[in-house]
Design an enzyme around this catalytic site. Structure first.
Site, short mmCIF file in Angstrom:
data_model
loop_
_atom_site.label_atom_id
_atom_site.label_comp_id
_atom_site.label_asym_id
_atom_site.label_seq_id
_atom_site.Cartn_x
_atom_site.Cartn_y
_atom_site.Cartn_z
CB SER A 169 -0.95 -0.03 1.20
OG SER A 169 -1.90 1.02 1.12
CG ASP A 193 -4.11 -2.67 -4.09
OD1 ASP A 193 -4.17 -2.54 -5.32
OD2 ASP A 193 -5.05 -2.35 -3.35
CG HIS A 270 -5.81 -2.00 0.14
ND1 HIS A 270 -5.15 -1.60 -1.01
CD2 HIS A 270 -5.18 -1.36 1.16
CE1 HIS A 270 -4.17 -0.77 -0.70
NE2 HIS A 270 -4.16 -0.61 0.60
#
Length: 463
Positions: A169, A193, A270
């Site tokens: 992330s 991601d 996610h």
């Protein structure tokens, strides 16, 4: 000996013993098992964002016991860090609740089972929690602190090309800025991601991009909410289109950040990139990406090979350059693949091709591929102005293990085609690993509501 000298000698001896004990205590503390930190909302309200960056080390010699790590650790005889081995650097992302990421040890151990490396975990939980906008404002400072450690490791003999950063992330953009500071000489960066909010329109200087390392790969699983929607690497794997992942339910809270148990439900898409990546490290089944301009074109069967990579399809995992053997690797290549909902997440890409005679009315055909007790369904809406249909579906087993195919002409009686003449129906697997011929059936008439089926007699030959 005069008492003055005795006093001085005792003082010197006392100082020496104190420093020796302190050094032993420090060494013992560094050798003790440790974990990432937590922080609390009360602590955040009192102290605000603290950019405290710490490091943990795991190797095959201490897979179950992470040690504190810094430059001084390298000078100790008992240090597990080996400068001759490659180094994986794990960087977590935003921590909405201030809790330490529970997946770090699992990822580190998966990496160590796959390769004999040093695994350095970056702990920046204090600076990564609660107020996302403030965290984003400070992520570059975290990258600067990491770069100081990398410089120190270089002084002890580590090569920049031996570093592989794995950022989750927001951690992917932290890794990207570390790469920027080293002018793209870092060996590899993998973004799981990469974060989207406040980065989708950012300049490449401010986000992960292909120039940040010699090779950059990324996995996208939530590009419509928490992940970024644009390519950021040499190759970008968009799983199931990069948005809605199989097995992750939709939530009416999905467009906002929620601080309660539903939070885990919201970030399912996610976090799927991380879980797929760990599964790829542990599993023997390949997760291959197919280059295509859009997910819609991919699902229509318009992209079934890897010609842009000279026939070698990129794979998720630790293969050098994702398995690409070309000397000049293209940049920002969008790759698509379908996955299952559970580990090891592998699915076989089956291309379904249906050719029908011209229809007087529209129709709907339900096609089902059967393997023992498993079935994969696909509905095709047939129009009067089309006779050839192609679609891609995910099936749990290989083409050679498909036992039969079923077809049903569904739809209401009055405005649907009563009988459909199917010139041919074929199923094939791609990318073709075993060069199997398509399974085809020709000249079929399907009446409304009547199940048609055909059994395949075949034997799998793996080589």
């Amino acid at each position: 000996m005069p008492w003055e000298y005795k006093t001085i000698l005792l003082c010197v001896l006392s100082i020496y013993i104190t420093s020796l004990v302190a050094g032993l205590d420090e060494t013992q503390e560094d050798d003790q098992c440790t974990e990432l930190n937590n922080t609390t909302w009360a602590e955040y309200r009192q102290l605000g964002v603290k950019l405290q960056v710490l490091y943990l080390l795991l190797t095959r010699n201490n897979m179950d016991c992470a040690h504190k790590f810094n430059q001084e650790s390298l000078t100790r005889p008992a240090s597990y860090f080996n400068v001759s081995r490659p180094t994986k650097v794990i960087i977590h992302g935003y921590r909405a609740l201030g809790s330490k990421p529970s997946w770090v040890k699992e990822l580190a151990q998966a990496l160590l089972r796959a390769q004999d490396v040093n695994v350095v975990v970056v702990d920046w939980v204090y600076g990564a929690s609660f107020a996302y906008n403030l965290v984003v404002e400070n992520y570059k400072e975290v990258a600067v602190q990491i770069s100081v450690l990398i410089n120190q490791l270089q002084e002890h003999g580590c090569k920049l090309e031996s570093f592989h950063f794995i950022g989750v992330s927001l951690g992917a953009h932290v890794a990207g800025f570390v790469g920027t500071l080293f002018e793209g000489k870092i060996g590899r960066i993998t973004g799981l991601d990469p974060a989207g909010p406040m980065f989708k329109g950012a300049d490449i200087f401010d986000r992960l991009d292909p120039s940040d390392a010699q090779f950059v790969d990324a996995i996208h699983t939530d590009s419509d909410y928490f992940g970024i929607s644009i390519p950021v690497g040499h190759v970008d794997f968009f799983l199931n289109g990069g948005k809605d992942q199989t097995g992750c339910g939709r939530s009416r809270f999905a467009s906002i950040l929620v601080y309660f148990p539903v939070y885990g439900y919201v970030i399912c898409d996610h976090m799927r990139a991380l879980h797929v990546y760990m599964s790829a490290l542990n599993s023997s089944c390949p997760l291959m990406g197919i280059p295509c301009s859009t997910y819609e074109d991919f699902l229509k069967g318009q992209c079934v090979d890897c010609g842009v990579f000279k026939g070698t399809c990129p794979v998720i995992g630790l293969s050098e350059n994702s398995g690409i053997t070309m000397s000049q690797i293209p940049k920002e290549q969008k790759l698509f693949l379908l996955t299952s909902s559970t580990p090891p997440f592998c699915a076989h890409h089956i291309l379904l091709e249906l050719e029908v005679s011209t229809l007087d009315k529209s129709a709907e055909v339900e096609v089902t591929l059967i393997t023992e007790n498993l079935g994969t369904e696909q509905r095709l809406r047939l129009q009067t102005d089309m006779t050839v249909y192609r679609t891609v579906l995910a099936h749990p087993v290989a083409l050679c293990e498909i036992d039969s195919i079923w077809m049903t002409n569904t739809g209401a009686r009055f405005y649907r085609q009563g009988e459909i003449h199917v010139k041919s129906v074929c199923v094939s697997e791609f990318p073709s690993l075993r060069h199997e011929a398509p399974l085809c059936v020709n000249n079929i008439n399907i009446k409304r509501g009547v199940l048609w089926s055909h059994d395949f007699v075949q034997v799998c030959s793996f080589y």
